[in-house]
Design a protein around this motif. Structure first.
Motif, PDB file in Angstrom:
ATOM      1  N   LEU A 123      -7.660  -6.580  -9.100  1.00 14.29           N
ATOM      2  CA  LEU A 123      -7.401  -7.428 -10.262  1.00 14.29           C
ATOM      3  C   LEU A 123      -7.268  -8.893  -9.833  1.00 14.29           C
ATOM      4  N   VAL A 124      -6.620  -9.104  -8.690  1.00 15.65           N
ATOM      5  CA  VAL A 124      -6.383 -10.463  -8.200  1.00 15.65           C
ATOM      6  C   VAL A 124      -7.635 -11.029  -7.520  1.00 15.65           C
TER       7      VAL A 124
ATOM      8  N   VAL B 183       7.598 -10.583 -11.846  1.00 12.84           N
ATOM      9  CA  VAL B 183       6.683 -10.230 -10.759  1.00 12.84           C
ATOM     10  C   VAL B 183       7.490  -9.722  -9.563  1.00 12.84           C
TER      11      VAL B 183
ATOM     12  N   GLN C 285      13.565  -0.324 -10.118  1.00  6.61           N
ATOM     13  CA  GLN C 285      12.901  -0.966  -8.999  1.00  6.61           C
ATOM     14  C   GLN C 285      11.543  -0.347  -8.742  1.00  6.61           C
ATOM     15  N   GLN C 286      10.563  -1.199  -8.565  1.00  8.21           N
ATOM     16  CA  GLN C 286       9.199  -0.716  -8.539  1.00  8.21           C
ATOM     17  C   GLN C 286       8.374  -1.241  -7.371  1.00  8.21           C
ATOM     18  N   ASN C 287       8.913  -2.119  -6.545  1.00  6.46           N
ATOM     19  CA  ASN C 287       8.007  -2.713  -5.551  1.00  6.46           C
ATOM     20  C   ASN C 287       8.585  -2.672  -4.146  1.00  6.46           C
TER      21      ASN C 287
ATOM     22  N   GLN D 171       4.036  -5.317 -18.999  1.00  2.38           N
ATOM     23  CA  GLN D 171       5.187  -5.614 -19.851  1.00  2.38           C
ATOM     24  C   GLN D 171       4.890  -6.721 -20.860  1.00  2.38           C
TER      25      GLN D 171
ATOM     26  N   LEU E 241       8.811  -6.203 -10.998  1.00  2.00           N
ATOM     27  CA  LEU E 241       7.868  -5.164 -11.454  1.00  2.00           C
ATOM     28  C   LEU E 241       6.517  -5.208 -10.749  1.00  2.00           C
ATOM     29  N   GLY E 242       6.283  -6.249  -9.977  1.00  2.94           N
ATOM     30  CA  GLY E 242       4.959  -6.416  -9.382  1.00  2.94           C
ATOM     31  C   GLY E 242       4.031  -7.054 -10.410  1.00  2.94           C
ATOM     32  N   LEU E 243       2.853  -7.453  -9.963  1.00  5.69           N
ATOM     33  CA  LEU E 243       1.927  -8.175 -10.832  1.00  5.69           C
ATOM     34  C   LEU E 243       1.437  -7.304 -11.991  1.00  5.69           C
ATOM     35  N   LEU E 244       0.998  -6.101 -11.675  1.00  7.43           N
ATOM     36  CA  LEU E 244       0.491  -5.220 -12.730  1.00  7.43           C
ATOM     37  C   LEU E 244       1.590  -4.839 -13.704  1.00  7.43           C
TER      38      LEU E 244
ATOM     39  N   LYS F 269       2.737 -13.238  -4.988  1.00  8.63           N
ATOM     40  CA  LYS F 269       3.362 -14.452  -5.525  1.00  8.63           C
ATOM     41  C   LYS F 269       3.336 -15.596  -4.502  1.00  8.63           C
TER      42      LYS F 269
ATOM     43  N   LEU G 236       2.170  -7.664 -16.070  1.00 11.51           N
ATOM     44  CA  LEU G 236       1.130  -7.766 -17.101  1.00 11.51           C
ATOM     45  C   LEU G 236       1.293  -6.660 -18.132  1.00 11.51           C
TER      46      LEU G 236
END
Lengths: 301, 337
Positions: B37-38, A91, B160-162, A102, A94-97, B11, A100
């Motif tokens: 989604l959350v 998380v 890296q994505q966030n 992955q 990659l973040g939450l989405l 988180k 999921l």
């Protein structure tokens, strides 16, 4: 459930009372063979249930168990889902989405993203089931009579009051895996109320119980009261409160409590495994109740 | 009952929400996040009222207090808005990207008499609070030098994505990781006010640093070294070790153990000459509800107590967090100079 269960924290550098020790253990258990050898020490002492997370390395341990059916004919695993650090790290990265995407298997998520737009499915329970299946894959062919939800998830659902999610997990483990659902928690009295309110009676709960009151949220007295008065099956963990206590004093406290069905412990050396097992067995021999219970247990099976 | 809302259900936000949900004196009145989604999940299974727009949430739910757990670049604006509406604020660390904006918020909270706290949870861990007591009672004498080591496995690949990988959103090892160590030094030793050298190194991230190495000095001239790396996979999770040496002894403290060395027999009966080892289970105070560590429950409990007027609002208030922001700035600017 067997009286004594062997845990896996020491294999993966988890030590609640010393970061330094945990890193030393990560070095000690670099090779899978060392883990298997340590499991053998436990088996030699008559401990045939291994309670473990779904850490990637457990997969190789499962392969070894499957390939030697004679040696491990009596051996059982109680899986604890999920290995939370795997997801927590994902998380962060990659973040939450992304996480999921992955980890939820198949193209469950692929179908949700069309033309760059997320079409959000509301079927969270189906997602939970897919995640359980993904985590359980590595245990295929090995008896897993109890399947636990890790404390970080159990306690999160407890805090959020998500009764329906817990209920769905409970039913899924029974129907799909023909196993008993178990719950690891740091909040045993609160969790029991919560499970009962969700219609789950006499649950299997694995929780910290130790003479220090360490990680017994709400206080030691509240735990003792529940053990005396309520209906539940308890596995005591952290009985040595993270390895810091003298084992004799620690175990005599736990064995002296009512309603403790099993004791979970982990150790890295043959001598420590032998010592802990023999202290528990010596204590139990002096305690008629436990003998009767074990006798009944044998009769049932 | 204190009416509390959450902004940001990532988180940390979800973890805070769960702790608030279990708190006997808290009523969770709303959750704001732009990830459907959350919020759908929270609405469906936890029956929380969820909003995509936090201003709308404030207007509808009228909370007494709000917990803010959004990317750091949004802190200043969100906190300003909340204070303007007379709402007590708990905000995740670090406090603000801009030190002066932080000063404005301190003033605003003070004039409006609003409780303000920042999520530096280490100050609620038994080993660090005991270290503080030991230092304050003079057991290790006059402090000469400190080192702060911090390691963890956040970025161990070039992927890296966030927002943690974006400097303008408040990402990077300095803001995300090193902030904790700096804050602990400010608390345990003395506020840092000079940086004599710093290196910010990129290993896996292209836009933010993965390693932070700096030579520091406190306002009372104590020297120290900061050594932080969030790209070390030999650590299972974030690990923080502070070493402080003084004229009468030395402390090595992390989240699980406190090692105290004393040159002479102290008057203090609890400890003796030579090495003393104290583990967290001897120091931690039981909480009513536990998730991931006593400190997370303890810090929110402290915040709720402060809102109730039961404790002074002096642990992790905006002022102390602003001092940490100031040091972060000094370390970063040293690089650009």
């Amino acid at each position: 459930m067997e009286r004594i269960l062997f845990g896996d924290n020491q294999f993966f550098g988890v030590n609640h009372s010393s970061d330094e020790k945990s890193r030393a253990q990560a070095i000690q258990f670099k090779e899978d063979a060392t883990i298997l050898k340590t499991l053998d020490y436990a088996i030699d002492e008559g401990v045939n249930t291994f309670m473990c997370t779904t850490h990637d390395r457990i997969s190789a341990i499962c392969d070894a168990i499957r390939s030697n059916t004679i040696k491990y004919h009596n051996f059982k695993i109680y899986p604890c889902l999920p290995y939370a650090h795997k997801y927590a790290n994902a998380v962060t990265e990659l973040g939450l989405l992304g996480t999921l995407k992955q980890y939820v298997p198949g193209n469950f998520f692929g179908s949700l993203f069309r033309g760059g737009v997320a079409i959000v499915s509301k079927d969270y329970i189906a997602m939970m089931k897919l995640l359980v299946d993904a985590e359980m894959k590595m245990f295929k062919g090995i008896p897993t009579p109890v399947i636990f939800l890790q404390n970080v998830i159990t306690d999160l659902l407890l805090g959020l009051g998500m009764k329906d999610v817990i209920k769905a997990y409970h039913q899924y483990i029974i129907s799909e895996y023909n196993a008993e659902p178990g719950y690891i928690t740091m909040n045993m009295p609160k969790l029991l109320d919560f499970l009962n309110a969700a219609g789950i009676e006499n649950p299997i709960i694995c929780t910290s119980i130790n003479v220090d009151g360490f990680r017994m949220s709400g206080g030691k007295e509240a735990y003792e009261k529940v053990l005396r008065e309520r209906e539940l099956r308890v596995i005591a963990m952290q009985v040595l409160s993270g390895g810091a206590k003298k084992p004799k004093e620690a175990i005599s406290y736990v064995c002296g409590l009512p309603n403790i069905k099993s004791i979970l412990f982990g150790a890295s050396s043959k001598a420590n495994i032998r010592e802990t097992v023999s202290i528990i067995r010596d204590y139990d021999l002096d305690d008629e109740n436990v003998i009767m219970e074990e006798y009944n247990h044998i009769k049932i099976y | 009952m204190i009416r509390v809302a959450l902004i940001g259900a990532g988180k940390m936000g979800i973890s805070h929400l769960s702790i608030l949900g279990a708190h006997p004196q808290v009523e969770v009145v709303g959750v704001a996040d732009n990830a459907h989604l959350v919020t759908d999940f929270l609405e469906k299974y936890a029956q929380y009222r969820c909003f995509a727009d936090y201003n709308k949430m404030i207007e509808v739910t009228k909370p007494d207090a709000v917990v803010v757990a959004v990317p750091t670049k949004l802190h200043s604006l969100f906190v300003w808005n909340l204070l303007k509406n007379g709402i007590h604020v708990f905000v995740e660390k670090p406090f603000c990207l801009d030190v002066d904006e932080g000063l404005g918020l301190i003033e605003m909270a003070r004039t409006r008499n609003l409780v303000n706290q920042v999520g530096y949870h280490n100050k609620f861990i038994g080993t660090f609070t005991e270290a503080k007591k030991i230092i304050d009672t003079g057991l290790i004498g006059k402090i000469q030098h400190f080192t702060a080591d911090m390691n963890g496995p956040v970025f161990i690949r070039s992927k890296q994505q966030n927002w943690r990988s974006k400097e303008d959103e408040g990402g990077g090892c300095l803001l995300d990781y090193a902030a904790h160590s700096i804050d602990l030094i400010n608390y345990l030793v003395a506020p840092i006010d000079k940086v004599h050298g710093s290196m910010l190194k990129q290993y896996y991230n292209a836009n933010v640093e993965d390693g932070v190495y700096a030579l520091l000095e406190t306002k009372n001239h104590i020297s120290g070294v900061l050594n932080v790396n969030w790209s070390d996979e030999t650590y299972r999770k974030m690990a923080t070790t502070i070493t402080i040496i003084g004229t009468k002894g030395k402390i090595i403290v992390d989240t699980t153990e406190l090692k105290l060395y004393l040159k002479e027999t102290p008057h203090h009966l609890k400890y003796s000459k030579g090495w003393n080892l104290i583990q967290i289970n001897e120091l931690s105070e039981s909480v009513d509800y536990y998730l991931r560590g006593e400190e997370y429950s303890a810090q929110l409990d402290y915040f709720i107590k402060a809102v109730n007027g039961d404790v002074p609002n002096n642990i992790n208030n905006f002022e102390s967090a602003n001092q940490t922001d100031r040091v972060i700035d000094l370390i970063r600017n040293f690089k650009t100079n």
